[in-house]
Write an enzyme that holds these catalytic residues in place. Structure first.
Site, PDB file in Angstrom:
ATOM      1  CG  HIS A  58      -0.546   0.192   2.499  1.00 20.96           C
ATOM      2  ND1 HIS A  58      -0.422  -0.818   3.419  1.00 20.96           N
ATOM      3  CD2 HIS A  58      -0.162   1.322   3.139  1.00 20.96           C
ATOM      4  CE1 HIS A  58       0.020  -0.326   4.559  1.00 20.96           C
ATOM      5  NE2 HIS A  58       0.181   0.965   4.409  1.00 20.96           N
ATOM      6  CG  ASP A  99      -0.293  -4.053   2.617  1.00 22.68           C
ATOM      7  OD1 ASP A  99       0.289  -3.435   1.709  1.00 22.68           O
ATOM      8  OD2 ASP A  99      -0.834  -3.490   3.587  1.00 22.68           O
ATOM      9  CB  SER A 108       2.865   1.687   6.338  1.00 24.11           C
ATOM     10  OG  SER A 108       1.599   1.277   6.695  1.00 24.11           O
TER      11      SER A 108
END
Lengths: 494, 509
Positions: B86, B117, B196
């Site tokens: 992402h 992901d 992230s």
């Protein structure tokens, strides 16, 4: 700037004088209405859709009505739905008069109530309804308030349209009143000068809906018949036929410029047997329909063909002119009512207990619109799609093979139904191999004294089978009844 | 209901059933940093800045607005950078930056797995890898053991390290795809937007990649465990990412009920889970049946909840599939009519007729004829309705989206095709009412995929194109010759590119 203000003042004075003039000219029926209007004290109770063995608490409501006979009162059907007790009061009296519902037509949203003669000092003076459409005129609305005051409101008659009432699936002619001086919409009487033109059926702070005299007179004369059979409801759906390419595809000659396309034909209702999907309706009862399915009424101008049907008593023949398979043909269509109970997913069940069976803690119910609607105002978007589809697409499509949609609503947990506690909202397909058409079928299979060891319920879509051992059923039912306080384990209407 | 946010700083518009994705704007502000130590492994943690742009899925020749976001990543063997998918999804341009160095290096995506992901990037300039050390992976962390999260979260510019303990390991939805479920590790180490893609350390080894958090909870952060990372890295060894596979079966934990168990003729001593549906065209289709009861997968016994005990954890049996590659098999033991049977079943990529996974990095395919725009019915198209799309979309589309696996009985169907937009012209002046309806047939020919329209447009029915939609008896009728005549003008007027569309879509589950 100053000039401007001056101008405005003059303008206001002008408007005020015009308004005063209007009021001065309007007939005041306050005095005569005292002998005709009643206040209705309404107690209602309904059933909890998720626990259909339970009634909801009684709620008090008020409504209004007017005399149509010495001891007969007209009000809206909406006022008396789910009624448990009804009493009325007349002007100048403190006494409550017991009342009973004589005839109710939820489709027309009208109800005839009979008052207890013996409890009344004097008969009422019946009103007569005059059929007129005083468009743009000022209306005066009269009602007898809860504190025994004869009250009025003003509004302007804006337009007439075919509209669904809040309580039925059928469209009816409705007058729209705008600029209301105070809200009304529960059976108040609406007048143009000294003519009674209708009864108010819904209201907001700014607008109200009025059931016109035309409908009321039809209803009252129909009430005098031996049996009340109701008025025609369409058994088909139309789609506007504006696209010239579509007309060419249907092989319609260029000179035919009117007509509306029949997109769906139901299995119940007017035209369900005579019409076919793909027909084009050119005229009904001699009235030509335009591409939207409207005809030109002398007063209401272009109004939906449903108006013609709504005035036709069930059983009458209605001549249709249609275009089918490249030809113009004439057919007679028999006017039919649609009864909510006959729908695959009933639209309403006022005053009736929902149908259900509790077996071994499995709550099996008939799918109804009320069941889906318990999810709140946003129910149509929130309801499980597979259940909602039966309502939205299939409601008017019952067949001999399928008259009800039976669902497993949820499971009341006991030890016997361990492993099934989370199941809810499933459509029953078959039980012990028999396809289910009605809740009655379910009852019969469950009660059957055959040698099958289990009751095996299969569902639509990807769901497990439910297995109920017959031997355990009575014990389980007793347990469920005691544990969850359920006195009534089934309600099935044959 | 889970409220999961991506731990990436980015702006964008997304949402889904049950899972609310919150993507926060990149606050690249100057501030104080309290990074305490400078151990060697921190030098391998880098910042990733990506410019992204998505297609408009209802008029796919158009692209949406640009977005810019930042996240973290880290260097592993072979001069590769591992990060979250992402962080780089729908990327147009990526640059990476090392701790304490101003220079930015342009980077490229080598592999991306949107279902798990994860993404691998590479930097061409060899100078970038100077003074860094590839990080290596550890095992699944123990519950209640300490971990350190490392990355470039909001609130500063320097690297940030937070400490926490592992609270749980379980199977959960990966919010990037909105549909795929894999193992996650939950930790209470502060994980914030920008974290992230950053590594989570234990004993000097990477035990996870920080990737999402709960917006409604306090300090609930999630990382991708090394089992999922290992799948991803093994998968790409052949130069292609194939994704995670499935069996295509629906299971119900029905054996808790002794009568159901007896009905299915399962011996008392056996535990297992009931198959209640076998998906059309799946790897199990024709091999497994509704009513079969799975008792064992490979050497793992399946309990009555459909779970297996693996690495000391009770996990969904999909964990076995997640640890294998597409094409590998699993041995299934099951009961059918009271008989114990065994079958080796290959794990296959799942190509649903209506993709639930949100698609990224794909150029959506489309057809425009007579100003009528046809596209594949998928989540991205439905999400064009906005945040509450699942309630706002027309009922027929909602019903298909939720129940397509059950509703599609046509084995030839590859996808559903929907009339997504009408570019106004004389030829379609009266067709507005058919917008957003899914197609059933065109001139009597069933439309099983978008490409079928190409042939359909070649022919006509006595000069008409007759389009039927699902659950709608009213046909849409078009004048074929007029449509052909106006085709060029319409495409020109609305700037629709005329080159043949290459279908590049790829579903990853």
């Amino acid at each position: 700037m100053k000039n401007n203000i001056c101008f405005k003042r003059i303008f206001y004075v002008f408007i005020l004088s015009v308004a005063l003039n209007c009021f001065a000219e309007t007939a005041d029926l306050t005095e005569p209405m005292k002998e005709s209007l009643v206040y209705l004290d309404i107690s209602t109770t309904t059933y909890d859709q998720s626990q259909p063995w339970k009634q909801t608490p009684v709620s008090k409501d008020s409504g209004f009505g007017c005399a149509v006979g010495p001891y007969e009162v007209l009000t809206t059907a909406e006022n008396v739905r789910d009624i448990s007790f009804l009493q009325a009061r007349t002007y100048g009296s403190n006494a409550y008069i017991p009342a009973t519902v004589k005839t109710v037509d939820y489709e027309l949203n009208l109800c005839l109530v009979e008052l207890d003669k013996n409890a009344m000092d004097a008969p009422l003076t019946p009103l007569s309804f005059s059929v007129s459409y005083p468009k743009s005129k000022q209306l005066t609305t009269y009602w007898l308030s809860s504190d025994n005051h004869l009250t009025t409101a003003r509004s302007t008659l804006d337009r007439a349209e075919m509209q669904n009432s809040d309580i039925s699936f059928v469209k009816n002619l409705t007058y729209f009143a705008t600029n209301v001086s105070r809200p009304f919409g529960d059976g108040e009487v609406c007048c143009d000068e000294s003519d009674v033109i209708g009864m108010a059926c819904w209201g907001t702070d700014s607008d109200s809906g009025i059931i016109p005299s035309e409908t009321i007179n039809n209803f009252l004369s129909h009430c005098k018949k031996k049996t009340y059979s109701g008025f025609a409801a369409p058994g088909f759906k139309t789609y506007s036929l504006l696209n010239p390419t579509m007309r060419a595809y249907l092989k319609m000659p260029a000179e035919i410029k009117n007509g509306v396309y029949v997109s769906t034909v139901y299995s119940i209702g007017t035209g369900s047997e005579e019409l076919r999907q793909g027909d084009v309706i050119l005229s009904i009862n001699g009235w030509q329909l335009n591409s939207y399915g409207r005809y030109e009424h002398p007063d209401y101008k272009f109004i939906s063909f449903e108006h013609i049907l709504s005035k036709t008593p069930a059983g009458d023949k209605i001549p249709f002119e249609i275009f089918r398979d490249g030809k113009k043909i004439k057919i007679d269509v028999i006017a039919k009512v649609i009864e909510s109970d006959n729908m695959l997913v009933p639209y309403y069940g006022y005053g009736k207990q929902p149908e259900f069976i509790v077996a071994g803690g499995f709550v099996l119910q008939k799918l109804t619109r009320d069941y889906l609607a318990m999810r709140g105002s946003d129910w149509s978007r929130m309801a499980p799609p597979h259940l909602y589809r039966y309502y939205s697409e299939m409601s008017f499509m019952p067949s001999d093979k399928r008259k009800d949609i039976v669902i497993l609503s949820y499971v009341l947990p006991i030890e016997m139904n361990l492993g099934y506690h989370q199941l809810s909202g499933l459509v029953v397909d078959s039980i012990n191999g028999t396809k289910i058409s009605t809740l009655v079928d379910v009852g019969n299979i469950i009660k059957a004294q055959d040698d099958s060891k289990n009751i095996e319920i299969s569902f639509e879509m990807d769901n497990p089978d439910v297995i109920i051992p017959r031997q355990q059923l009575n014990t389980a039912n007793r347990q469920v009844s005691q544990l969850y306080g359920i006195q009534q384990m089934a309600n099935i209407n044959n | 209901m889970l409220f999961v946010k991506h731990l990436q700083d980015i702006t964008g518009k997304h949402s889904c059933v049950g899972i609310l994705l919150i993507l926060l704007a990149a606050p690249l502000l100057a501030g104080l940093s309290y990074a305490q130590s400078s151990q060697t492994y921190e030098k391998s943690v880098i910042m990733i800045i990506a410019v992204t742009q998505e297609y408009d899925f209802s008029t796919p020749w158009k692209k949406g607005p640009m977005g810019r976001g930042s996240g973290s990543g880290f260097i592993i063997d072979g001069n590769r950078i591992l990060t979250n998918a992402h962080n780089v999804a729908n990327q147009r341009y990526i640059e990476v930056k090392k701790q304490n160095l101003a220079k930015r290096y342009p980077a490229q995506v080598q592999f991306v797995g949107h279902d798990c992901d994860l993404a691998l990037l590479t930097v061409i300039d060899p100078e970038f890898y100077k003074d860094t050390e590839p990080l290596s992976f550890g095992p699944l962390p123990q519950i209640n053991s300490t971990v350190h999260t490392c990355g470039f979260p909001m609130g500063g510019r320097q690297i940030s390290i937070t400490e926490g303990v592992v609270s749980r390991l379980e199977t959960s939805v990966y919010s990037h795809s909105q549909a795929s479920q894999h193992l996650v590790v939950q930790t209470d180490a502060a994980i914030n937007p920008g974290n992230s893609g950053g590594p989570v350390f234990q004993d000097g080894k990477v035990v996870g990649v920080a990737f999402q958090g709960l917006t409604s909870g306090d300090n609930i952060g999630y990382m991708i465990p090394t089992t999922v990372i290992a799948h991803f890295l093994k998968d790409i060894e052949d130069g292609r990412y194939d994704g995670f596979g499935k069996f295509g079966i629906s299971l119900y934990p029905g054996l808790h009920n002794p009568y159901y168990k007896k009905h299915l003729k399962i011996p008392d001593e056996e535990d297992g889970v009931v198959i209640i549906d076998v998906l059309l065209n799946s790897t199990s289709y024709g091999k497994l049946r509704t009513g079969d009861v799975l008792t064992k997968i490979d050497d793992f016994n399946i309990d009555n909840d459909g779970r297996i005990l693996i690495d000391g954890l009770s996990l969904e049996l999909s964990e076995i599939m997640d640890r294998k590659q597409i094409g590998q098999s699993a041995a299934l033991t099951f009961y059918r009519d009271g008989e114990k049977q065994q079958q080796d079943l290959p794990i296959a990529a799942n190509n649903p007729v209506l993709p639930w996974n949100r698609q990224y990095d794909t150029k959506p395919d489309y057809r425009v004829f007579a100003g009528l725009t046809f596209v594949q019915l998928n989540r991205n198209f439905l999400e064009t309705w906005g945040n509450s799309w699942i309630a706002d979309i027309p009922f027929s589309l909602r019903y298909l989206f939720i129940e397509s696996n059950q509703l599609n009985k046509n084995p030839d169907r590859k996808e559903y095709v929907v009339l997504s937009e009408i570019l106004p012209d004389e030829v379609n002046a009266y067709l507005r009412g058919f917008k957003n309806q899914p197609i059933d047939s065109f001139n009597g020919m069933t439309i099983n995929k978008l490409e079928d329209l190409d042939r359909a447009f070649q022919e006509d029915e006595n000069g008409f194109w007759v389009v039927k939609f699902i659950e709608n008896d009213t046909p849409m009728v078009i004048d074929a010759s007029k449509a052909r005549m106006n085709q060029g003008l319409i495409l020109q007027k609305y700037q629709v590119p005329t080159e043949t569309q290459e279908n590049e879509k790829q579903y990853l589950f």
